[in-house]
Design a protein around this motif. Structure first.
Motif, PDB file in Angstrom:
ATOM      1  N   MET A 164       0.783  -1.225   0.000  1.00 54.06           N
ATOM      2  CA  MET A 164       0.000   0.000   0.000  1.00 54.06           C
ATOM      3  C   MET A 164       0.816   1.277   0.000  1.00 54.06           C
ATOM      4  O   MET A 164       0.510   2.225   0.720  1.00 54.06           O
ATOM      5  CB  MET A 164      -0.988   0.014   1.171  1.00 54.06           C
ATOM      6  CG  MET A 164      -2.193  -0.844   0.932  1.00 54.06           C
ATOM      7  SD  MET A 164      -3.163  -0.273  -0.476  1.00 54.06           S
ATOM      8  CE  MET A 164      -4.017  -1.804  -0.880  1.00 54.06           C
ATOM      9  N   SER A 177     -12.688   2.235  -7.699  1.00 48.14           N
ATOM     10  CA  SER A 177     -13.377   1.746  -6.516  1.00 48.14           C
ATOM     11  C   SER A 177     -14.261   2.799  -5.868  1.00 48.14           C
ATOM     12  O   SER A 177     -15.272   2.463  -5.282  1.00 48.14           O
ATOM     13  CB  SER A 177     -12.386   1.179  -5.500  1.00 48.14           C
ATOM     14  OG  SER A 177     -11.413   2.125  -5.197  1.00 48.14           O
ATOM     15  N   ALA A 180     -16.345   4.910  -9.515  1.00 44.50           N
ATOM     16  CA  ALA A 180     -16.863   4.127 -10.642  1.00 44.50           C
ATOM     17  C   ALA A 180     -16.286   4.595 -11.969  1.00 44.50           C
ATOM     18  O   ALA A 180     -16.987   4.692 -12.966  1.00 44.50           O
ATOM     19  CB  ALA A 180     -18.395   4.143 -10.667  1.00 44.50           C
TER      20      ALA A 180
ATOM     21  N   ALA B  39     -11.089   0.480   0.366  1.00 44.11           N
ATOM     22  CA  ALA B  39     -12.081   1.439  -0.115  1.00 44.11           C
ATOM     23  C   ALA B  39     -13.385   0.697  -0.340  1.00 44.11           C
ATOM     24  O   ALA B  39     -13.420  -0.273  -1.096  1.00 44.11           O
ATOM     25  CB  ALA B  39     -11.601   2.087  -1.404  1.00 44.11           C
ATOM     26  N   GLU B  41     -17.515   1.783  -0.280  1.00 45.19           N
ATOM     27  CA  GLU B  41     -18.671   2.630   0.013  1.00 45.19           C
ATOM     28  C   GLU B  41     -19.794   1.786   0.569  1.00 45.19           C
ATOM     29  O   GLU B  41     -20.006   0.687   0.085  1.00 45.19           O
ATOM     30  CB  GLU B  41     -19.137   3.319  -1.292  1.00 45.19           C
ATOM     31  CG  GLU B  41     -18.644   4.755  -1.388  1.00 45.19           C
ATOM     32  CD  GLU B  41     -19.156   5.434  -2.637  1.00 45.19           C
ATOM     33  OE1 GLU B  41     -18.550   5.209  -3.689  1.00 45.19           O
ATOM     34  OE2 GLU B  41     -20.138   6.171  -2.534  1.00 45.19           O
ATOM     35  N   ARG B  46     -13.139   7.643  -0.114  1.00 45.29           N
ATOM     36  CA  ARG B  46     -12.544   8.983  -0.146  1.00 45.29           C
ATOM     37  C   ARG B  46     -13.559   9.997  -0.650  1.00 45.29           C
ATOM     38  O   ARG B  46     -14.272   9.735  -1.603  1.00 45.29           O
ATOM     39  CB  ARG B  46     -11.308   8.979  -1.062  1.00 45.29           C
ATOM     40  CG  ARG B  46     -10.145   8.223  -0.471  1.00 45.29           C
ATOM     41  CD  ARG B  46      -8.980   8.233  -1.446  1.00 45.29           C
ATOM     42  NE  ARG B  46      -7.948   7.304  -1.034  1.00 45.29           N
ATOM     43  CZ  ARG B  46      -7.039   7.578  -0.103  1.00 45.29           C
ATOM     44  NH1 ARG B  46      -7.037   8.759   0.486  1.00 45.29           N
ATOM     45  NH2 ARG B  46      -6.138   6.681   0.244  1.00 45.29           N
ATOM     46  N   GLY B  48     -14.424  13.995  -2.146  1.00 41.94           N
ATOM     47  CA  GLY B  48     -13.902  14.713  -3.313  1.00 41.94           C
ATOM     48  C   GLY B  48     -12.472  15.184  -3.139  1.00 41.94           C
ATOM     49  O   GLY B  48     -11.691  15.202  -4.081  1.00 41.94           O
ATOM     50  N   GLN B  74      -5.428   3.010   7.572  1.00 37.89           N
ATOM     51  CA  GLN B  74      -4.396   2.450   6.708  1.00 37.89           C
ATOM     52  C   GLN B  74      -5.046   1.526   5.696  1.00 37.89           C
ATOM     53  O   GLN B  74      -5.637   0.515   6.067  1.00 37.89           O
ATOM     54  CB  GLN B  74      -3.360   1.687   7.529  1.00 37.89           C
ATOM     55  CG  GLN B  74      -2.292   1.025   6.699  1.00 37.89           C
ATOM     56  CD  GLN B  74      -1.549   2.025   5.822  1.00 37.89           C
ATOM     57  OE1 GLN B  74      -0.996   3.013   6.301  1.00 37.89           O
ATOM     58  NE2 GLN B  74      -1.555   1.787   4.511  1.00 37.89           N
ATOM     59  N   GLU B  75      -4.940   1.892   4.435  1.00 37.84           N
ATOM     60  CA  GLU B  75      -5.503   1.026   3.411  1.00 37.84           C
ATOM     61  C   GLU B  75      -4.667  -0.237   3.297  1.00 37.84           C
ATOM     62  O   GLU B  75      -3.440  -0.177   3.350  1.00 37.84           O
ATOM     63  CB  GLU B  75      -5.533   1.774   2.075  1.00 37.84           C
ATOM     64  CG  GLU B  75      -6.524   1.175   1.119  1.00 37.84           C
ATOM     65  CD  GLU B  75      -6.683   1.997  -0.156  1.00 37.84           C
ATOM     66  OE1 GLU B  75      -5.959   2.987  -0.304  1.00 37.84           O
ATOM     67  OE2 GLU B  75      -7.524   1.611  -0.974  1.00 37.84           O
ATOM     68  N   VAL B 177     -14.568  -3.931  -4.695  1.00 38.12           N
ATOM     69  CA  VAL B 177     -14.942  -3.137  -5.869  1.00 38.12           C
ATOM     70  C   VAL B 177     -14.249  -3.587  -7.138  1.00 38.12           C
ATOM     71  O   VAL B 177     -14.762  -3.363  -8.227  1.00 38.12           O
ATOM     72  CB  VAL B 177     -14.662  -1.650  -5.638  1.00 38.12           C
ATOM     73  CG1 VAL B 177     -15.781  -1.030  -4.854  1.00 38.12           C
ATOM     74  CG2 VAL B 177     -13.356  -1.460  -4.945  1.00 38.12           C
ATOM     75  N   ASN B 178     -13.080  -4.222  -7.014  1.00 39.35           N
ATOM     76  CA  ASN B 178     -12.396  -4.691  -8.223  1.00 39.35           C
ATOM     77  C   ASN B 178     -13.220  -5.735  -8.967  1.00 39.35           C
ATOM     78  O   ASN B 178     -13.030  -5.935 -10.165  1.00 39.35           O
ATOM     79  CB  ASN B 178     -11.030  -5.281  -7.884  1.00 39.35           C
ATOM     80  CG  ASN B 178     -10.097  -4.257  -7.285  1.00 39.35           C
ATOM     81  OD1 ASN B 178     -10.468  -3.094  -7.145  1.00 39.35           O
ATOM     82  ND2 ASN B 178      -8.906  -4.660  -6.926  1.00 39.35           N
ATOM     83  N   LEU B 201     -22.888   1.321  -5.578  1.00 38.67           N
ATOM     84  CA  LEU B 201     -22.123   1.414  -6.825  1.00 38.67           C
ATOM     85  C   LEU B 201     -22.762   0.775  -8.057  1.00 38.67           C
ATOM     86  O   LEU B 201     -22.630   1.306  -9.153  1.00 38.67           O
ATOM     87  CB  LEU B 201     -20.726   0.827  -6.622  1.00 38.67           C
ATOM     88  CG  LEU B 201     -19.721   1.712  -5.882  1.00 38.67           C
ATOM     89  CD1 LEU B 201     -18.359   1.042  -5.861  1.00 38.67           C
ATOM     90  CD2 LEU B 201     -19.606   3.082  -6.536  1.00 38.67           C
ATOM     91  N   SER B 204     -24.334   2.806 -11.120  1.00 40.91           N
ATOM     92  CA  SER B 204     -23.907   4.216 -11.177  1.00 40.91           C
ATOM     93  C   SER B 204     -22.593   4.342 -11.940  1.00 40.91           C
ATOM     94  O   SER B 204     -21.803   3.413 -11.986  1.00 40.91           O
ATOM     95  CB  SER B 204     -23.757   4.781  -9.764  1.00 40.91           C
ATOM     96  OG  SER B 204     -22.564   4.321  -9.187  1.00 40.91           O
ATOM     97  N   GLY B 205     -22.375   5.490 -12.533  1.00 39.59           N
ATOM     98  CA  GLY B 205     -21.127   5.774 -13.253  1.00 39.59           C
ATOM     99  C   GLY B 205     -20.832   4.743 -14.338  1.00 39.59           C
ATOM    100  O   GLY B 205     -21.732   4.338 -15.084  1.00 39.59           O
ATOM    101  N   ASP B 206     -19.558   4.301 -14.391  1.00 41.78           N
ATOM    102  CA  ASP B 206     -19.174   3.288 -15.380  1.00 41.78           C
ATOM    103  C   ASP B 206     -19.815   1.933 -15.091  1.00 41.78           C
ATOM    104  O   ASP B 206     -19.722   1.022 -15.896  1.00 41.78           O
ATOM    105  CB  ASP B 206     -17.641   3.121 -15.394  1.00 41.78           C
ATOM    106  CG  ASP B 206     -16.976   4.206 -16.217  1.00 41.78           C
ATOM    107  OD1 ASP B 206     -17.706   4.938 -16.908  1.00 41.78           O
ATOM    108  OD2 ASP B 206     -15.742   4.323 -16.175  1.00 41.78           O
ATOM    109  N   TYR B 207     -20.412   1.798 -13.931  1.00 42.35           N
ATOM    110  CA  TYR B 207     -21.035   0.516 -13.576  1.00 42.35           C
ATOM    111  C   TYR B 207     -22.543   0.553 -13.818  1.00 42.35           C
ATOM    112  O   TYR B 207     -23.290  -0.225 -13.225  1.00 42.35           O
ATOM    113  CB  TYR B 207     -20.740   0.160 -12.121  1.00 42.35           C
ATOM    114  CG  TYR B 207     -19.264   0.131 -11.803  1.00 42.35           C
ATOM    115  CD1 TYR B 207     -18.381  -0.606 -12.580  1.00 42.35           C
ATOM    116  CD2 TYR B 207     -18.747   0.840 -10.720  1.00 42.35           C
ATOM    117  CE1 TYR B 207     -17.021  -0.623 -12.310  1.00 42.35           C
ATOM    118  CE2 TYR B 207     -17.390   0.828 -10.438  1.00 42.35           C
ATOM    119  CZ  TYR B 207     -16.535   0.098 -11.245  1.00 42.35           C
ATOM    120  OH  TYR B 207     -15.194   0.086 -10.973  1.00 42.35           O
TER     121      TYR B 207
END
Lengths: 215, 270
Positions: A164, A177, A180, B39, B41, B46, B48, B74-75, B177-178, B201, B204-207
């Motif tokens: 990371m 992620s 989108a 990450a 939702e 994160r 904006g 910590q991611e 999400v991947n 998700l 929405s958006g590209d999904y």
């Protein structure tokens, strides 16, 4: 998300990529020379020790080395590593120093024996012979293989994300992620291409400058 | 010349040692709550300006405040969560962490790896597919023999392995999400992820061409995971109870539209 704001955030990630790249070179280029001398040493135990070390480092995946340096202090000593970035720099530097050392060794050994002898006849010391006669010829001869390794390093920096260190690829994945957005992932290729392009030009320039060594 | 070179070399080695020492010392002190997250939702994501936000993010911050500790996020790679915890590079897993499930690789219950806090939220796994193939995926039986994607080490992975059976295959991802990219690209037939994430998700958006299949999966609960024997478990439990009693937790859930899922269970212990 506009192209502009994505570019700005990716550039932020590329800063980390670049730092990993530059610091690794800063440490591994001289360290590689030390290792090369060790592997050519007349003192046998040292020579064997260094060669076994190079064997180990070149023999196991860089990703595994990163994991070892990052996790083992916490597992065995109860003393967790606090800097992920520092871990990446150490792992990359040691790994690349070993590869560089073999390139250096090949370059040094390719310089004709008679040049060492001529130097000795003239009463020069061994370091004098190395730095005044041999070194620049070695640099000229190893430019091509070194540029190969250095270009590989640019792309290997992406491995730092396994612990990371948020470099450009990781930033791009974050777009997928949390927003989108998938296209930033492929857009990162342009950053790598541009940077490697600049390096290639630089290597070409350096090789031309060293051209007067042709015998 | 020789002297300059050897001085330079010594300098570089010294800098190297300082860097390595600096990175070894310190570590995560007792007064820091270092949360391992991915990450995800609406739990941790994160905003904006690139700062972490989300229900779990704020919940952890409130608990840390209650305990007088500093909170850090910590991611991590989800598959490395136990290694990170064991090595002390994080001191809790606080990321919509399903407590009542088993690890696919070992078949062991998660409570054998970590100590759990009180459970605080209800969750469910769900099947995410391309919207145009909704007709194909009407029941759990329709998943057999298909190719699935799921986060490595997740509750979804456990379900997916069972659902596709011997004839199918499950592809591991580093984060939930991947799996969306895998489904969108057609590399897999479906993904199994937490329903709270999918609702945010999918679509929405590209999904936008993805959807949640109408297949009911068993429900589960979220809790925070700590290193075995850690004294943090008790402390965090206490702070959770306080935040639940004074209504701050309910307020937070409402902010993220999770009030129907919130359920602090003080009798829960792995």
């Amino acid at each position: 998300m506009s192209l502009f704001s994505v570019t700005v955030q990716l550039l932020e990630g590329f800063r980390t990529t670049f730092l990993v790249f530059a610091l690794t070179l800063l440490f591994s280029l001289p360290l590689g020379l030390v290792i090369a001398f060790g592997s050519m040493s007349g003192f046998r135990p040292l020579r064997y020790f260094v060669r076994v070390f190079v064997w180990i480092i070149r023999g196991i995946p860089l990703m595994l080395q990163i994991f070892i340096i990052f996790y083992v202090p916490g597992f065995l000593l109860g003393q967790p590593v606090s800097s992920r970035f520092g871990t990446a720099i150490i792992a990359f530097s040691i790994n690349y120093a070993c590869y560089f050392s073999e390139i250096y060794r090949g370059g040094i050994e390719s310089v004709s024996r008679s040049q060492f002898e001529a130097g000795q006849v003239l009463g020069m010391t061994r370091p004098q012979i190395f730095f005044r006669v041999i070194l620049l010829q070695v640099i000229k001869r190893i430019m091509a293989p070194m540029s190969n390794e250095i270009i590989t390093l640019v792309k290997d920096t992406a491995l730092a994300r396994v612990i990371m260190v948020v470099e450009i690829l990781k930033v791009a994945e974050n777009f997928a992620s949390s927003q989108a957005l998938i296209w930033p992932l492929f857009y990162t290729g342009a950053f790598y291409l541009l940077f490697v392009g600049l390096l290639t030009l630089l290597f070409g320039y350096t090789e031309r400058k060293l051209g007067y060594f042709r015998v | 010349m020789k002297r300059i070179i050897s001085l330079a070399l010594t300098g570089v080695l010294l800098i190297g040692m300082v860097v390595s020492l600096a990175s070894c010392s310190g570590g995560s002190g007792d007064s820091k709550l270092v949360c391992g997250i991915t990450a995800y939702e609406p739990m941790n994501y994160r905003d904006g300006s690139g700062n972490w936000t989300g229900f779990d993010t704020e919940f952890a911050a409130l608990v840390a405040q209650e305990l007088g500790m500093k909170v850090e996020y910590q991611e991590i790679e989800w598959g490395s969560k136990y290694s990170e915890l064991e090595a002390g590079t994080i001191n809790c897993i606080w990321n919509g962490f399903t407590a009542n499930t088993v690890e696919t690789d070992t078949g062991k219950s998660r409570s054998e790896y970590v100590d759990f806090s009180y459970s605080y939220m209800l969750n469910q796994q769900c099947v995410v597919i391309k919207a145009e193939r909704a007709g194909e995926f009407a029941s759990a039986e329709s998943l057999a023999g298909k190719t699935a994607a799921a986060e490595k080490g997740s509750a979804g992975e456990t379900f997916a392995v069972e659902a596709v059976g011997e004839a199918g295959a499950v592809v591991d991802s580093a984060a939930q999400v991947n799996t969306f990219i895998e489904v969108k690209s057609g590399a897999v037939d479906f993904a199994v992820v937490d329903i709270l994430l999918a609702k945010e998700l999918a679509g929405s958006g590209d999904y936008s061409d993805l959807a949640i299949a109408g297949i009911e999966l068993p429900s589960e609960v979220y809790a925070v995971g700590f290193k075995k024997g850690s004294d943090l478990t008790e402390k965090v439990n206490g702070a959770m109870k306080t935040l639940s009693d004074n209504g701050k937790l309910a307020e937070l859930a409402e902010k993220y539209g999770l009030e129907n899922s919130l359920q602090l269970d003080t009798s829960f212990a792995g």
